[in-house]
Structures are given as C-alpha cells and as structure tokens.
Design a protein around this motif. Structure first.
Motif, PDB file in Angstrom:
ATOM      1  N   CYS A 155     -11.519  -2.248  -7.317  1.00 47.48           N
ATOM      2  CA  CYS A 155     -11.342  -3.434  -6.479  1.00 47.48           C
ATOM      3  C   CYS A 155     -12.588  -3.593  -5.606  1.00 47.48           C
ATOM      4  CB  CYS A 155     -10.102  -3.291  -5.595  1.00 47.48           C
ATOM      5  SG  CYS A 155      -9.981  -4.581  -4.334  1.00 47.48           S
ATOM      6  N   CYS A 178      -7.796  -6.408  -6.127  1.00 47.03           N
ATOM      7  CA  CYS A 178      -6.376  -6.075  -6.287  1.00 47.03           C
ATOM      8  C   CYS A 178      -5.528  -7.064  -5.479  1.00 47.03           C
ATOM      9  CB  CYS A 178      -6.116  -4.628  -5.867  1.00 47.03           C
ATOM     10  SG  CYS A 178      -6.116  -4.343  -4.091  1.00 47.03           S
ATOM     11  N   CYS A 181      -5.469  -6.998  -1.698  1.00 46.19           N
ATOM     12  CA  CYS A 181      -6.675  -7.502  -1.009  1.00 46.19           C
ATOM     13  C   CYS A 181      -6.792  -9.027  -1.079  1.00 46.19           C
ATOM     14  CB  CYS A 181      -7.920  -6.846  -1.579  1.00 46.19           C
ATOM     15  SG  CYS A 181      -8.075  -5.112  -1.122  1.00 46.19           S
TER      16      CYS A 181
END
Ligand code: ZN
Length: 259
Positions: A155, A178, A181
């Motif tokens: 990520c 991800c 996030c």
C-alpha cells in the motif's frame, strides 16, 4: 536546413491541402515528429504506398528549425506490417498501440526503448492469434518505460504489504492503496488475483507473457484495468478502444453459429 535520417513508424496520417499528406511518425532518434509529405496523394507519388499506418521505414527529412513540421524527403519501407492493417482485430489493437505512443509521448523526445517495443509489438501482432494480449503486454511495458510504473507490492499510503483486502490501483498515489487508507475517488478497484497476474507478467519474458494462459474473467479484468490506468495517465480513454468494442460487437453479429 538540416538533413536527418532515422528509422520511423507511421503512427498517424491525414490529407493536407490539394495533394499533400501530414504524417505523424514515431522515430527512434527523434521521438514523435510530424512531417509533411509533398504530393504524396498524387497517383504516381514517389512515396507510393509507403506512408500507410504502422509502416516501419527509413526516413530522411529536412528540418528548418523554424516550424513544428518537417519536410519528408524519403521514406523507404523496411517492413509494411500489412498483416496488421488488413485484419480487423489486429488493426484495432495496432491502432490502440500507436495511439498510446502518440498521446503519451511529447514531440521530439526520443525513447529508443519505446520505439523498439512498438516495432516488436507490431511484428508480434502480425503473426499472433492473440493480438489483444500483444496489446496488453505492450501497454504494461510502455507504462513502465515512460516512467509511470505503478508499485503493486504494498500500500502506497501505509506501507502494508500486499495481499490485503479490496486493493485499488491509485494512479495519483503511484500504486496500490488498501481500503483502510481510502484510495482516491478515481482509483481502479482490482482483484487480488489480478495483482498476482500483473506481478507474473512483469517477471515473464515477452514470449512467455504472450503465451500465459489466463482464466477468461481474469483476462477481461486485465484489459479493463490496463485501459483504466492508461486513461488516467492520458487524461482520456483511447479513441481506438471504442473502435475495438464496435469491432467485437460486429464479429458477434456476423459470426456463423457454432455447429
Ligand atoms: Zn494502506
């Protein structure tokens, strides 16, 4: 006026004035160059049929340095790639590849590796039964060569290693993000299986990547994600994508039923 010689691929062309032709070339030594081929549309033009789309040739041109346009003096065919032009699916995929080059490169910015990739792609499309796969392999490598290679191992925001649930390809972030996030609104959702496929395609040689067998849904997802990635990098979807969609629909309509 300076005289130049280079290998070049015809990536676009249109009529100009009474009998001239404007031709966009992707050249090995000078990158993208637009040239005027005087009298190219006259019946007995010295260019003959050399300035067809996809043709690879040895070009000689004059550059006054005062205009964007160069004067095409000679264009001698090295390889015509007629097999790409005369087959509907190959034509569509080839048009897609040259459009990517035309839209993603700046004028007079030479990238010999991208030039080599384009020639290799056209040569592959002429012989392969899978021109769509050749286009995908071209697109993925072109993105890398042009410096936009997305990171797909972790990520980009929190650094967590993939696999994680619901990954999205976020062009602004430069790779996977991800769900925790919160990827940007135009990030492209993709399956974990596709992340694995992208990793494999990066590790494989050109010939291996062409042969790689993928489940139909994964193959389709690969096309959609690459198209989305390029559209975000280019600022819009390639025009030739619409042509390809229509071509497939046409095939569907005219194909005889299986017996
Ligand atoms: Zn994250």
């Amino acid at each position: 006026m300076a005289l130049h010689k280079t290998r070049a691929v015809v990536i676009g062309r249109r009529a100009f004035g009474e009998s001239d032709r404007l031709v966009d070339f992707y050249t090995r030594e000078y990158g993208k160059v637009r040239g005027i081929a005087r009298a190219a549309r006259r019946p007995r033009s010295r260019f003959g049929s050399a300035l067809e789309l996809f043709t690879l040739g040895e070009m000689v041109f004059f550059d006054s340095g005062r205009s964007e346009l160069v004067q095409v003096d000679h264009f001698d065919i090295v390889r015509s790639f007629v097999g790409v032009r005369e087959h509907l699916e190959r034509l569509g995929q080839g048009a897609w590849a040259v459009e990517v080059v035309a839209r993603m490169t700046a004028d007079r910015d030479p990238q010999p590796a991208l030039f080599g990739l384009l020639v290799r792609t056209l040569a592959t499309m002429e012989r392969t039964a899978r021109p769509a796969r050749a286009a995908v392999c071209f697109g993925l490598r072109a993105v890398d060569l042009l410096g936009h290679r997305p990171r797909i191992d972790r990520c980009m925001s929190c650094g967590r290693l993939h696999p994680f649930e619901d990954p999205a390809l976020d062009v602004t972030a430069g790779g996977l993000v991800c769900s925790a996030c919160r990827p940007s609104a135009d990030a492209i959702p993709l399956s974990g299986a596709l992340v694995g496929t992208l990793k494999r395609l990066r590790a494989l040689s050109w010939e291996e990547a062409l042969r790689l067998n993928l489940a139909a849904d994964l193959d389709a997802e690969l096309g959609v994600v690459l198209e989305g990635l390029l559209a975000r990098l280019m600022g819009r979807y390639p025009l030739s994508s619409r042509f390809l969609t229509q071509t497939r629909r046409f095939h569907l309509t005219v194909s005889p039923p299986d017996r």
